[in-house]
Every structure is written in structure tokens, then in C-alpha cells.
Design an enzyme around this catalytic site. Structure first.
Site, PDB file in Angstrom:
ATOM      1  N   ASP A 160     -23.777  32.255 -21.380  1.00  0.00           N
ATOM      2  CA  ASP A 160     -24.435  30.966 -21.184  1.00  0.00           C
ATOM      3  C   ASP A 160     -25.058  30.844 -19.793  1.00  0.00           C
ATOM      4  OD1 ASP A 160     -23.802  30.048 -23.673  1.00  0.00           O
ATOM      5  OD2 ASP A 160     -22.036  28.922 -23.038  1.00  0.00           O
ATOM      6  N   ARG A 194     -14.039  29.284 -22.279  1.00  0.00           N
ATOM      7  CA  ARG A 194     -14.155  28.074 -21.457  1.00  0.00           C
ATOM      8  C   ARG A 194     -13.285  26.945 -21.993  1.00  0.00           C
ATOM      9  NH1 ARG A 194     -20.346  26.931 -21.165  1.00  0.00           N
ATOM     10  NH2 ARG A 194     -19.576  25.040 -20.126  1.00  0.00           N
ATOM     11  N   ARG A 228     -23.983  37.143 -25.400  1.00  0.00           N
ATOM     12  CA  ARG A 228     -24.995  36.136 -25.070  1.00  0.00           C
ATOM     13  C   ARG A 228     -24.382  35.116 -24.105  1.00  0.00           C
ATOM     14  NH1 ARG A 228     -27.279  35.098 -31.232  1.00  0.00           N
ATOM     15  NH2 ARG A 228     -28.002  37.225 -31.605  1.00  0.00           N
TER      16      ARG A 228
END
Length: 255
Positions: free
Chosen positions: A53, A198, A51
Site C-alpha cells: 500500500d 496492519r 501489492r
């Protein structure tokens, strides 16, 4: 009814992420809308492996869907690519066993994060790299990143509000290399928490600029505290590069 697996490439710049949302356009929605027009199956849905971003890209997102359409499995890619926008492409489509699951059967994933390390941002690479104007020491970044290797509780690398119960993951490899102004971080593991890559990238920015003391990752793994790590790096530097499966071979499509 057949189960079809597709390998999908996309530039996530113009999308709210992979997952279908109520008030924003997603990659999943674009694909599902195209597939529903192609097959005339109004309830057709796609399951994605990751999924991603808003702003995150994928070179090898994997998906599956079930269909009664008689379109040959390998032709879905050709047909869909005439209907999709230029920033989404189906690289391959194939028939797989009915028990294949794109998300739950993924064994390894590889992500890439790109830093553009120059006093001035790039016009060409602006949507695929995170600009860092201060000099980054890529050797220090690579050395720091090795603390990720192995099986750990990566709870401090999970985004605030994450509801996942099991935060233990295994990282198989991680590397940081420079080529000119571009620094590439590659990380491979059996799975990743929300924003984990990240947060790793943001921590390495801090170490690479000297604003975070070396050993931050090891300290965070020991303390379990998000405060020992750096910022969450921008999404547009991140690309899902590869997903590996066991027992996901094509089967002969007799339709």
C-alpha cells in the site's frame, strides 16, 4: 526472450504503493519507466510479488519481467540503480526459468511492523514506525499474537471491500520484541490478506495499552467478526522483509 527476476528495496513514503495507478506515482511505474528506457521495449511490464500500500516499505520485494534485451541479467541492477530515485534500489537481478512467477510461486512471506513507543514522536524514525505515545506492554502483545499461529480462516483480518474468495492462510511464526523505544513485530506466513498485518498490529496496540481485552484474536477467529479486532495500524510502520520460493534458482545467462 528471457525472464529476469529482481529483488527490489524501496522506501514507500513518496509513493501511492507498489501497483501502477492512473493518477498517482507508484514504485512499479518508476521501475517500468526505467526499464523501458533501458531496454527500449515500450510494452515491458513488471509483475510484483506483493501489492504493498501507499506508505508501506519493502526490503525484499520480488519481481519478474520478460525481455529481449541483450543486457547481462546481473547488470540490470547496476544499470537501473543509475536511473532510479534514491528511495528505490534493485538489490539483485538474475535470470530465472521462463515459468518462474514472482507472485504465484511465493511460498512464504515475512513482514515487519515497527512501533515507536514514547511520549513524543521520533524525527528520525517517523517514516518507518507508528508512534504510540501510551506505554505498550510488549509481553502481552507477544502473548496475544501467538493466537495467529497455524491455519485459520482469517476473514476478520481482511480489509472492508476485499474481494478475495479464499481467506484461509497459515501463519508459521509471530513475535513481538522491544529494544528501547522501538517494538518490533515479525510475522511469517504462506500469504496475507489485504491489510491483515496492519489489522494485527492495530489489535496489538489495543492489547498493549489495555484498551482491548486479551484474547481478542481468538475471539475474532471464532466469531469471524472484524468488530472483535482493533484499528488498522498506519501503513508507514510496515515493511515487506522477505519472500521465499521453491525452484527459483538462477540459471546460467549465456547472452
Amino acid at each position: 526472450m528471457r525472464r529476469i527476476r529482481m529483488i527490489v528495496e524501496y522506501d514507500g513514503t513518496n509513493y501511492s504503493g507498489w501497483q501502477r495507478q492512473l493518477n498517482a506515482m507508484s514504485v512499479q511505474e518508476k521501475l517500468e519507466n526505467a526499464l523501458r528506457r533501458l531496454t527500449r521495449e515500450k510494452e515491458l511490464t513488471i509483475v510484483g510479488a506483493s501489492r504493498t500500500d501507499a506508505g508501506v516499505h519493502a526490503f525484499s520485494q520480488n519481481v519478474h519481467f520478460d525481455t529481449e534485451s541483450r543486457i547481462p541479467a546481473d547488470k540490470f541492477a547496476f544499470a537501473l540503480n543509475t536511473m532510479l530515485p534514491d528511495d528505490i534500489r534493485v538489490r539483485k537481478s538474475m535470470r530465472v526459468r521462463d515459468d518462474f512467477h514472482a507472485r504465484f510461486q511465493a511460498k512464504r512471506k515475512e513482514y515487519r511492523y515497527l512501533f515507536y513507543n514514547s511520549p513524543h514522536a521520533s524525527a528520525i524514525f517517523r517514516n518507518h514506525t507508528a508512534h504510540v505515545m501510551y506505554h505498550l506492554d510488549e509481553e502481552s502483545m507477544n502473548e496475544e499474537a501467538q493466537a495467529m499461529l497455524g491455519t485459520h480462516d482469517f476473514a476478520p483480518f481482511a480489509a472492508s471491500g476485499s474481494e478475495v474468495k479464499d481467506t484461509i492462510r497459515t501463519i508459521y511464526s509471530v513475535s513481538v520484541k522491544r529494544q528501547g523505544d522501538i517494538i518490533e513485530m515479525l510475522v511469517e506466513g504462506n500469504g496475507f490478506l489485504y491489510n491483515m498485518v496492519r489489522i494485527l498490529a492495530g489489535t496489538l496496540i489495543g492489547v498493549g495499552t489495555g484498551k482491548i481485552e486479551k484474547g481478542a484474536i481468538q475471539r475474532a477467529l471464532q466469531s469471524g467478526s472484524r468488530l472483535d479486532l482493533g484499528i488498522t495500524a498506519p501503513p508507514h510502520g510496515l515493511t515487506l522483509m522477505r519472500i521465499d520460493y521453491e525452484n527459483a534458482e538462477e540459471i546460467e545467462d549465456t547472452i
